[in-house]
Design a protein around this motif. Structure first.
Motif, PDB file in Angstrom:
ATOM      1  N   ARG A  92       0.910  -1.329  -0.022  1.00 32.79           N
ATOM      2  CA  ARG A  92       0.021  -0.028   0.087  1.00 32.79           C
ATOM      3  C   ARG A  92       0.818   1.209  -0.192  1.00 32.79           C
ATOM      4  O   ARG A  92       0.505   2.160  -0.426  1.00 32.79           O
ATOM      5  CB  ARG A  92      -0.836   0.074   1.220  1.00 32.79           C
ATOM      6  CG  ARG A  92      -1.920   0.958   1.151  1.00 32.79           C
ATOM      7  CD  ARG A  92      -2.947   1.036   2.395  1.00 32.79           C
ATOM      8  NE  ARG A  92      -4.039   1.752   2.250  1.00 32.79           N
ATOM      9  CZ  ARG A  92      -5.362   1.555   2.170  1.00 32.79           C
ATOM     10  NH1 ARG A  92      -5.647   0.322   1.988  1.00 32.79           N
ATOM     11  NH2 ARG A  92      -6.142   2.512   2.145  1.00 32.79           N
ATOM     12  N   GLU A  93       2.084   1.247   0.690  1.00 36.44           N
ATOM     13  CA  GLU A  93       2.788   2.413   1.006  1.00 36.44           C
ATOM     14  C   GLU A  93       3.337   3.030  -0.481  1.00 36.44           C
ATOM     15  O   GLU A  93       3.660   4.210  -0.645  1.00 36.44           O
ATOM     16  CB  GLU A  93       3.868   2.532   1.985  1.00 36.44           C
ATOM     17  CG  GLU A  93       4.741   1.337   1.361  1.00 36.44           C
ATOM     18  CD  GLU A  93       5.899   1.111   2.549  1.00 36.44           C
ATOM     19  OE1 GLU A  93       6.643   2.017   2.725  1.00 36.44           O
ATOM     20  OE2 GLU A  93       5.970  -0.066   2.979  1.00 36.44           O
ATOM     21  N   HIS A  94       3.301   2.022  -1.277  1.00 41.15           N
ATOM     22  CA  HIS A  94       3.878   2.518  -2.727  1.00 41.15           C
ATOM     23  C   HIS A  94       2.990   2.877  -3.785  1.00 41.15           C
ATOM     24  O   HIS A  94       3.229   3.084  -4.764  1.00 41.15           O
ATOM     25  CB  HIS A  94       4.980   1.132  -3.147  1.00 41.15           C
ATOM     26  CG  HIS A  94       5.774   0.682  -2.250  1.00 41.15           C
ATOM     27  ND1 HIS A  94       7.101   1.322  -2.286  1.00 41.15           N
ATOM     28  CD2 HIS A  94       5.968  -0.409  -1.430  1.00 41.15           C
ATOM     29  CE1 HIS A  94       7.967   1.003  -1.293  1.00 41.15           C
ATOM     30  NE2 HIS A  94       7.243  -0.175  -1.006  1.00 41.15           N
ATOM     31  N   ASP A  95       1.569   2.684  -3.420  1.00 40.88           N
ATOM     32  CA  ASP A  95       0.595   3.168  -4.202  1.00 40.88           C
ATOM     33  C   ASP A  95       0.319   4.779  -3.763  1.00 40.88           C
ATOM     34  O   ASP A  95      -0.797   5.185  -4.371  1.00 40.88           O
ATOM     35  CB  ASP A  95      -0.689   2.415  -3.799  1.00 40.88           C
ATOM     36  CG  ASP A  95      -0.501   1.005  -4.555  1.00 40.88           C
ATOM     37  OD1 ASP A  95       0.280   0.809  -5.520  1.00 40.88           O
ATOM     38  OD2 ASP A  95      -1.072   0.098  -3.917  1.00 40.88           O
ATOM     39  N   ALA A  96       1.068   5.313  -2.805  1.00 45.10           N
ATOM     40  CA  ALA A  96       0.689   6.672  -2.648  1.00 45.10           C
ATOM     41  C   ALA A  96       1.123   7.582  -3.861  1.00 45.10           C
ATOM     42  O   ALA A  96       2.201   7.230  -4.544  1.00 45.10           O
ATOM     43  CB  ALA A  96       1.615   6.866  -1.308  1.00 45.10           C
ATOM     44  N   VAL A  97       0.437   8.888  -3.789  1.00 43.30           N
ATOM     45  CA  VAL A  97       0.529   9.519  -4.926  1.00 43.30           C
ATOM     46  C   VAL A  97       0.882  11.011  -4.304  1.00 43.30           C
ATOM     47  O   VAL A  97       0.766  11.318  -3.224  1.00 43.30           O
ATOM     48  CB  VAL A  97      -0.499   9.943  -5.969  1.00 43.30           C
ATOM     49  CG1 VAL A  97      -0.818   8.467  -6.697  1.00 43.30           C
ATOM     50  CG2 VAL A  97      -1.853  10.316  -5.142  1.00 43.30           C
ATOM     51  N   PRO A  98       1.710  11.784  -4.980  1.00 40.69           N
ATOM     52  CA  PRO A  98       1.970  13.259  -4.626  1.00 40.69           C
ATOM     53  C   PRO A  98       0.872  14.242  -4.822  1.00 40.69           C
ATOM     54  O   PRO A  98      -0.158  13.823  -5.315  1.00 40.69           O
ATOM     55  CB  PRO A  98       2.860  13.788  -5.644  1.00 40.69           C
ATOM     56  CG  PRO A  98       2.466  12.875  -6.939  1.00 40.69           C
ATOM     57  CD  PRO A  98       2.392  11.536  -6.439  1.00 40.69           C
TER      58      PRO A  98
END
Length: 723
Positions: A624-630
């Motif tokens: 999940r943490e790597h699906d965060a967007v700016p």
């Protein structure tokens, strides 16, 4: 530049492998080619029924081969990493439009995990007809080499190539002179190359050539995303070359030729009739998108701050059309009546090593226009074309280049960078001269070009560590996810497209999920459940094209005349008649009788898509943490952004029960941000649930069993991360 005679004289065959070219049967050659340039090994690998049934071809074959080649601690620049190219069972078909795609797969220097990138040109189809469903290149050569596959003679060679040009404008021309025994053989040769920009940056692209028999010169299509060109040059591979003379309409040996021609003829007629009144792709490719995106406030301007600009019309289709030679067909594979690969036959650069010379340019496409043009505030068609030419020549991805440069320009205007820190470049929005100089620096490996060429994620670290820049601000405006730069759409008003970018396996690239019109313009997917369903179906269906060697443009950029009246809008967006075409096309080529309905196509893609997600997990990502967007993907970062659309944002705050009256811009921005960030998290929850993933974004054991990818190492990986 060395003469062809001198280049040929310097060639030394380092390894040679003779084979009997496999007869393609029902879209498959049933073997793949393995080349190791470290120890000069050349091997044939069999393709079994399970591999074909589960991974289909194209991206699927690439993922499977790479999975078995690398370990969880393999880095992009390790000899173990590979560059893999594969077409797919339908790839190379001439009876149906858009069947010339190849998919490149590798570990990315930008994301440190697996990446795929689709590309036109002739390499994949010719490779298959030469007897190989895929090629994988592993190792690092001791000297500059080329890999040559002669499908007519049944010969694979690793050749020392010390004197070939290192740029992708000259090299494909040299390849034709070196390997064509007669002029008519040039159409049967395709090369894959990169360039000096790929050597000095991490945003290198692969250039795949095809010989234009009418114009009498080679042209280029790009596998741009993820820095695969940088991997190829790090391996000291100048070119991958395939030669196969004798392509025929039935070279794929389809199971049902009559059915294939029926469905193909139907689609060819539809394109002929409908394209001129829909998108007119034949008249300029995707250049028509610039005006549409500007009209709907979706065109990236000044590092995605805004979605439109009054000068954007200087980048509209009518500004580029006079450059194009449209009197000659522009298809990048035989039989494609969409013919959208626009070409500029005579163009004169104003800077760089080709200054003042007449060259030809492929493109530009919308992504290049928006990325290098409007996103950098450069509303100059000639400058965009020149950057397009040099990006291809140097082997640099135009999308990553444009988005990374826009980030650097905003940092310059915010005072984080200055001329001293950029080595003298005044990186203000609109400075085309500085843009081009930075591009040339990348090719030379000089000054600030090498900094921008590392990509946004590394630039952020550089600016924080060296100049003390605010980490939160850089995170908010740095338009990358998973380490890959955003492609060119403003997503602030489309949470579905935010998810389409953030949840994409390889990073924010629109070819996986382009939902911005369904969501932001047509409001066809209003609920989270609707959006989650769209973020399941469309990425899966788009994945299917990459398994089969197909371009997606004939699917939904041309529609049957009654498509929007025969179906309700959400169903019409799938273009059901064309989906039925693809079922017929797949079964006509492969003969598979278990594919009869749209869900069967989705099921094929689900297996590969989930396998790629698990590949990310194997490499230390995929959660999940790597699906965060700016945050700029969700909303306005600066007060200037908010105030430029204040009526819109104030109205949205009122809708959620927040009264903007009497509040400062900062207070309103904080309230809007909290709301939009919470909505993104809710969207992720809904999408994970629909895809059969855990709340952390990991495919469940039940999901992988249902999809037939429950291999022992896959099960062990899931158990390790969900214990």
């Amino acid at each position: 530049m060395a003469s062809i005679e001198a280049i040929r004289a310097a060639h030394k065959v380092l390894a040679e492998f003779e084979y009997t070219p496999a007869k393609v049967e029902r879209g498959y050659a049933n073997q793949t080619l393995y080349v190791n340039v470290s120890d000069n090994t050349i091997v044939s690998k069999p393709v079994d029924k399970k591999m074909k049934h589960t991974f289909i071809g194209g991206r699927g074959f690439g993922l499977w081969l790479l999975w078995n080649a690398v370990h969880d601690d393999t880095h992009w620049d390790d000899p173990e990493n590979e560059v893999i190219l594969s077409s797919g069972p339908i790839g190379g078909t001439t009876a149906y439009p858009g069947a010339g795609k190849s998919i490149a797969v590798s570990l990315s220097p930008l994301t440190h995990t697996v990446v795929d990138s689709n590309v036109g040109g002739h390499f994949g189809p010719l490779l298959k007809f030469a007897g190989w469903d895929a090629s994988e290149v592993q190792g690092i050569a001791e000297q500059e080499v080329s890999v040559f596959v002669d499908g007519n003679k049944g010969l694979v060679q690793i050749i020392a190539a010390p004197h070939e040009a290192d740029d992708s404008y000259l090299l494909p021309q040299q390849v034709l002179e070196l390997f064509a025994d007669a002029p008519e053989e040039k159409a049967g040769i395709s090369s894959v190359s990169a360039g000096p920009g790929s050597e000095h940056t991490l945003i290198g692209c692969l250039n795949v050539s095809f010989y234009d028999v009418r114009r009498k010169f080679p042209r280029l299509k790009q596998a741009g995303r993820g820095g695969i060109g940088s991997v190829l040059r790090q391996k000291k591979v100048k070119a991958l070359v395939v030669k196969y003379v004798g392509v025929k309409a039935d070279s794929n040996a389809p199971a049902d030729w009559e059915e294939l021609t029926r469905v193909g003829s139907k689609m060819q007629r539809e394109i002929h009739d409908r394209d001129p009144i829909m998108n007119d792709m034949r008249g300029g490719g995707t250049t028509m998108l610039t005006s549409i995106m500007n009209e709907f406030d979706l065109l990236p301007v000044h590092n995605f701050r805004y979605g439109s600009h009054p000068e954007a019309e200087r980048l509209y289709k009518d500004q580029f059309k006079p450059y194009f030679s449209l009197n000659i067909p522009n298809g990048c594979w035989y039989g494609c009546t969409l013919a959208c690969a626009s070409c500029v036959e005579r163009f004169q650069p104003r800077t760089g090593p080709y200054k003042g010379q007449w060259v030809n340019v492929d493109g530009p496409e919308y992504e290049t226009i928006a990325g290098i043009g409007s996103n950098c505030g450069i509303f100059d068609a000639h400058a965009v074309l020149e950057a397009n030419f040099y990006c291809d020549t140097y082997g640099i991805d135009t999308i990553s280049f444009g988005t990374a440069l826009a980030f650097a320009m905003e940092c310059y205007e915010e005072g984080i960078l200055n001329q001293e820190r950029t080595g003298g470049l005044e990186l203000r929005f609109g400075n085309a001269e500085a843009m081009l100089e930075l591009l040339h620096q990348m090719a030379r490996g000089e000054v600030f070009g090498t900094v921008v060429g590392q990509g946004i994620r590394r630039m952020k670290q550089h600016l924080m560590q060296k100049y003390g820049a605010d980490p939160q601000f850089l995170q908010d405006i740095g338009m990358e996810c998973k380490g890959l730069e955003y492609s060119e759409y403003v997503t602030k008003e489309s949470i579905a497209q935010q998810g389409g970018y953030g949840l994409a396996n390889k990073g924010p690239q629109h070819d996986e999920a382009w939902l911005i019109f369904m969501d932001a313009v047509r409001n066809q997917i209003p609920t989270f459940e609707d959006k989650a369903e769209a973020l399941h179906y469309f990425p899966m269906f788009r994945t299917w094209f990459s398994l089969n060697g197909l371009c997606k443009l004939p699917w939904n950029d041309v529609e049957p005349a009654d498509n929007r009246t025969a179906y309700e809008p959400r169903v019409a967006a799938r273009v059901p008649e064309h989906v039925e075409n693809y079922i017929r096309l797949f079964t006509a080529v492969t003969g598979r009788q278990d594919v009869t309905k749209p869900e069967d196509l989705i099921l094929m893609s689900e297996a590969v898509y989930n396998f790629q997600r698990l590949f990310n997990l194997k490499m230390g990502f995929g959660t999940r943490e790597h699906d965060a967007v700016p945050y700029r993907s969700m909303g306005p970062v600066t007060q200037e952004e908010y105030e430029s659309r204040a009526d819109r944002y104030d109205s949205q705050l009122e809708e959620i029960g927040f009264n903007p009256g009497g509040k400062s811009t900062a207070e309103k921005m904080a309230a809007l941000r909290a709301h939009r960030e919470q909505r993104y998290e809710s969207l992720i929850d809904a999408v994970y649930k629909r895809r059969g993933w855990t709340p952390e974004g990991i495919p469940t054991l039940e999901t992988v069993k249902r999809l037939g990818i429950d291999y022992p190492d896959v099960v062990a990986l899931i158990e390790k991360h969900t214990a």
